[in-house]
Design an enzyme around this catalytic site. Structure first.
Site, PDB file in Angstrom:
ATOM      1  N   LEU A 193       0.873  -1.174   0.000  1.00 55.01           N
ATOM      2  CA  LEU A 193       0.000   0.000   0.000  1.00 55.01           C
ATOM      3  C   LEU A 193       0.907   1.220   0.000  1.00 55.01           C
ATOM      4  O   LEU A 193       1.988   1.196   0.587  1.00 55.01           O
ATOM      5  CB  LEU A 193      -0.899   0.026   1.249  1.00 55.01           C
ATOM      6  CG  LEU A 193      -1.907  -1.111   1.433  1.00 55.01           C
ATOM      7  CD1 LEU A 193      -2.642  -0.937   2.759  1.00 55.01           C
ATOM      8  CD2 LEU A 193      -2.887  -1.174   0.282  1.00 55.01           C
ATOM      9  N   ASP A 194       0.459   2.292  -0.652  1.00 58.89           N
ATOM     10  CA  ASP A 194       1.218   3.539  -0.602  1.00 58.89           C
ATOM     11  C   ASP A 194       1.403   3.961   0.854  1.00 58.89           C
ATOM     12  O   ASP A 194       0.575   3.646   1.716  1.00 58.89           O
ATOM     13  CB  ASP A 194       0.472   4.657  -1.331  1.00 58.89           C
ATOM     14  CG  ASP A 194       0.323   4.394  -2.824  1.00 58.89           C
ATOM     15  OD1 ASP A 194       1.011   3.502  -3.342  1.00 58.89           O
ATOM     16  OD2 ASP A 194      -0.502   5.088  -3.445  1.00 58.89           O
ATOM     17  N   ALA A 195       2.465   4.726   1.109  1.00 56.61           N
ATOM     18  CA  ALA A 195       2.746   5.156   2.483  1.00 56.61           C
ATOM     19  C   ALA A 195       1.558   5.874   3.107  1.00 56.61           C
ATOM     20  O   ALA A 195       1.260   5.685   4.296  1.00 56.61           O
ATOM     21  CB  ALA A 195       3.975   6.058   2.500  1.00 56.61           C
ATOM     22  N   ASN A 196       0.844   6.680   2.323  1.00 53.02           N
ATOM     23  CA  ASN A 196      -0.280   7.438   2.868  1.00 53.02           C
ATOM     24  C   ASN A 196      -1.640   6.829   2.536  1.00 53.02           C
ATOM     25  O   ASN A 196      -2.671   7.495   2.648  1.00 53.02           O
ATOM     26  CB  ASN A 196      -0.218   8.891   2.406  1.00 53.02           C
ATOM     27  CG  ASN A 196       0.857   9.670   3.136  1.00 53.02           C
ATOM     28  OD1 ASN A 196       1.229   9.328   4.252  1.00 53.02           O
ATOM     29  ND2 ASN A 196       1.384  10.706   2.512  1.00 53.02           N
ATOM     30  N   THR A 197      -1.649   5.569   2.118  1.00 50.00           N
ATOM     31  CA  THR A 197      -2.896   4.818   1.992  1.00 50.00           C
ATOM     32  C   THR A 197      -2.983   3.873   3.169  1.00 50.00           C
ATOM     33  O   THR A 197      -2.025   3.147   3.462  1.00 50.00           O
ATOM     34  CB  THR A 197      -2.951   4.029   0.674  1.00 50.00           C
ATOM     35  OG1 THR A 197      -2.923   4.947  -0.421  1.00 50.00           O
ATOM     36  CG2 THR A 197      -4.214   3.189   0.580  1.00 50.00           C
TER      37      THR A 197
END
Length: 310
Positions: A139-143
């Site tokens: 997952l993306d860092a901010n997801t």
């Protein structure tokens, strides 16, 4: 040891910038290609060039490529707010918080899932590259949301195969700007790195096949809450596809979201959450599914946008 390359400029790169040509020829990022040019280690027909110079087909290119940087290693330290949804001897399923990368990467200095698990005393599979052992998807860092990590070697190999064969249900909720038309549909568009070389991705001809299915859960005045299922798992896939159809995730300023709406809703990152993850357990042979509730910031933003009705 430095890697020296000499070759003629291919016809297909006629008129390209030097940094763009290097990126395409040697698989570099545009920023790394520009760094190589800045060191004076790029010659075209025996002369040094600037990154913005244009190349011509048939010109003789000489490049001294520096050795690739050593991959970063995970730092074993607990990650506050990273919950464990399920764990057995083969897998650990986490609820990933904001600001946490799946594994170490060059340039990332923040916390990682792998480092957090190791720091809390969990074991992970040793399969995979040293910096991403046990990682079968990201997952993306901010997801935020549900993510599974392999603890055993058999779980690693079987889960990697399951993701590759697209037998995993990857379900997301996204609050996007406006109202997609149709309300239910599929975005089938290839994705690759953005031509700017700034770390973003984009719909690009010749990119990797990428398929996103969406269904509108609820439409509000300024935004729509979507249920999204991924067939493929490209980097930034949902963010890129929603931006491409002109409905970027609320708060996703990198992909064209309205900063005024984001500020009004108190969203400081893309409104995107991995709400569910379903797959066949790698050793038990039964279908398992895990869910994650919205983090407080996203839940509050949804309350605000739903209250802002005509």
């Amino acid at each position: 040891m430095a890697d020296v390359r000499s070759l003629p400029i291919p016809d297909g790169l006629e008129g390209e910038r030097v940094d763009a040509a290097l990126a395409r020829l040697f698989g570099l990022s545009r920023s790394r290609a520009a760094d190589v040019v800045a060191t004076g280690d790029v010659l075209v027909d025996g002369k040094t060039v600037a990154k913005s110079d244009r190349v011509h087909a048939g010109a003789w290119l000489e490049v001294t490529l520096p050795p690739p940087p050593a991959p970063p290693r995970p730092v074993a330290e607990p990650v506050p707010g990273m919950g464990i949804l399920y764990e057995d001897s083969d897998i650990v399923v986490i609820d990933k918080p904001i600001g946490v990368a799946a594994h170490p990467t060059t340039g990332w200095t923040g916390p990682t899932v792998i480092g957090g698990l190791l720091g809390a005393g969990h074991t992970v599979a040793t399969s995979g590259a040293a910096e991403r052992q046990g990682i079968v998807h990201r997952l993306d860092a901010n997801t935020t949301g549900v993510m599974v990590v392999a603890k055993s070697e058999v779980a690693y190999s079987r889960l990697k195969r399951a993701f590759k064969e697209r037998t995993v249900d990857k379900g997301y909720h996204a609050l996007v700007q406006g109202h997609p038309d149709p309300l239910r549909g599929t975005v089938d568009a290839p994705i690759d790195r953005h031509p700017s070389g700034d770390g973003r991705f984009a719909v690009v001809a010749g990119g990797k096949p990428s398929v996103t299915h969406y269904d509108t859960i609820e439409a509000f005045r300024a935004a729509s809450l979507l249920d999204i299922n991924l067939e493929t798992g490209r980097t930034h896939q949902i963010r890129v596809h929603m931006s491409a159809v002109r409905h970027p995730c609320v708060g996703d300023l990198a992909y064209g979201a309205d900063p005024t709406l984001a500020a009004r809703l108190g969203v400081t990152r893309q409104w995107l959450h991995a709400v569910r993850l379903g797959f066949e357990h790698p050793t038990q042979g039964v279908r398992v599914e895990f869910e994650s509730p919205y983090p407080d910031q996203l839940a509050r933003a949804l309350e605000l946008v739903s209250a802002d009705q005509p």
